[in-house]
Design an enzyme around this catalytic site. Structure first.
Site, PDB file in Angstrom:
ATOM      1  N   HIS A  15       0.826  -1.209   0.000  1.00 21.11           N
ATOM      2  CA  HIS A  15       0.000   0.000   0.000  1.00 21.11           C
ATOM      3  C   HIS A  15       0.865   1.265   0.000  1.00 21.11           C
ATOM      4  CE1 HIS A  15       0.880   0.946   4.213  1.00 21.11           C
ATOM      5  NE2 HIS A  15       0.769  -0.359   4.452  1.00 21.11           N
TER       6      HIS A  15
ATOM      7  N   ARG B 239      -6.164   0.929   3.879  1.00 17.61           N
ATOM      8  CA  ARG B 239      -4.990   1.430   3.151  1.00 17.61           C
ATOM      9  C   ARG B 239      -4.605   0.505   1.997  1.00 17.61           C
ATOM     10  NH1 ARG B 239      -3.517  -0.538   8.186  1.00 17.61           N
ATOM     11  NH2 ARG B 239      -1.592  -1.769   8.405  1.00 17.61           N
TER      12      ARG B 239
ATOM     13  N   GLU C   1      -1.457  -6.958   7.503  1.00 25.01           N
ATOM     14  CA  GLU C   1      -0.162  -6.614   8.085  1.00 25.01           C
ATOM     15  C   GLU C   1       0.075  -7.453   9.335  1.00 25.01           C
ATOM     16  OE1 GLU C   1       2.804  -5.959   8.243  1.00 25.01           O
ATOM     17  OE2 GLU C   1       2.944  -3.813   7.838  1.00 25.01           O
TER      18      GLU C   1
ATOM     19  N   HIS D 263       0.702  -5.579   2.499  1.00 20.18           N
ATOM     20  CA  HIS D 263       1.407  -4.768   3.499  1.00 20.18           C
ATOM     21  C   HIS D 263       2.886  -5.152   3.589  1.00 20.18           C
ATOM     22  CE1 HIS D 263      -2.544  -3.386   4.999  1.00 20.18           C
ATOM     23  NE2 HIS D 263      -2.914  -4.594   4.599  1.00 20.18           N
TER      24      HIS D 263
END
Length: 229
Positions: free
Chosen positions: A9, A60, A88, A183
């Site tokens: 991202h 995100r 993440e 991520h």
């Protein structure tokens, strides 16, 4: 030539504020939005197209993918699969804390261990903590044993790689043109597997924000090379 694209991202507001983010759902910064758009422009310029995207359920990641696909004229035109398996790393009780302030409080060496060691987990959350994913409606359908109170990179590897092998790779081998938008640590875990990086060497791997990584495979799906666009 078979090409798989990985995309971290763009810069988030907490990247900008130098905070541990993890599973906290934060927005892209204005710079992060531009990074996502630029990723899409680069991919389109170079003739890339996709018919399937994998993304985490975090804003995100979703917003980065959407801005990218808009630039490629692919928004709402391809299948998008969301999975928490691509989230993440969960930073436990560190989530929301400023990294510099945490270094001052806990020491540089300890924070480095929490951030970069392959097996060291950060301090865990209590189940009653609002930062625990079980208290977030996004994960209502996820089994409790798949919702972490904290994670090491090894823990992330153990959820990302089986997902890649069981879900993403078979679709890729069937001829789907795929982008994975995720991520820093979920991509570090996947790259560790793809490049056979040792536990000792993985701490030094960084993944750039908002910059596509292309993996090229031969007809037997062996990796030929990989590179940033």
């Amino acid at each position: 030539m078979n090409k798989l694209v990985l995309l971290r991202h763009g810069e988030s507001v907490w990247n900008l504020e130098n905070r541990f983010t993890g599973w906290t759902d934060v927005e892209l910064s204005p710079n992060g939005i531009e990074q996502a758009k630029e990723a899409g422009r680069k991919l389109k310029e170079l003739g890339f197209t996709f018919d399937l995207a994998y993304v985490s359920p975090l804003k995100r990641s979703i917003d980065t993918l959407n801005y990218c696909l808009l630039e490629m004229d692919l928004y709402n035109k391809i299948e998008v699969i969301k999975s928490h398996k691509l989230n993440e790393r969960h930073y436990g009780a560190l989530q929301g804390l400023n990294k510099d302030e945490t270094r001052e409080k806990c020491g540089e060496e300890q924070v480095l261990l929490w951030r970069r060691s392959y097996e060291t987990r950060p301090p865990k959350l209590e189940y009653t903590d609002p930062r625990f994913p079980g208290n977030d409606d996004t994960y209502n359908d996820v089994p409790l044993n798949e919702l972490p109170t904290c994670e090491s990179l090894k823990d992330v590897y153990e959820r990302v790689v089986p997902y890649y092998l069981s879900e993403i790779l078979p679709k890729f081998k069937s001829g789907k043109k795929i982008i994975v938008c995720s991520h820093g640590n979920s991509l570090r875990a996947l790259i560790k597997y793809l490049d056979n990086i040792s536990d000792e060497d993985i701490p030094s791997l960084e993944v750039k924000l908002g910059t596509p990584i292309v993996y090229e495979f031969d007809d037997n799906f062996n990796i030929i090379k990989h590179y940033y666009l």
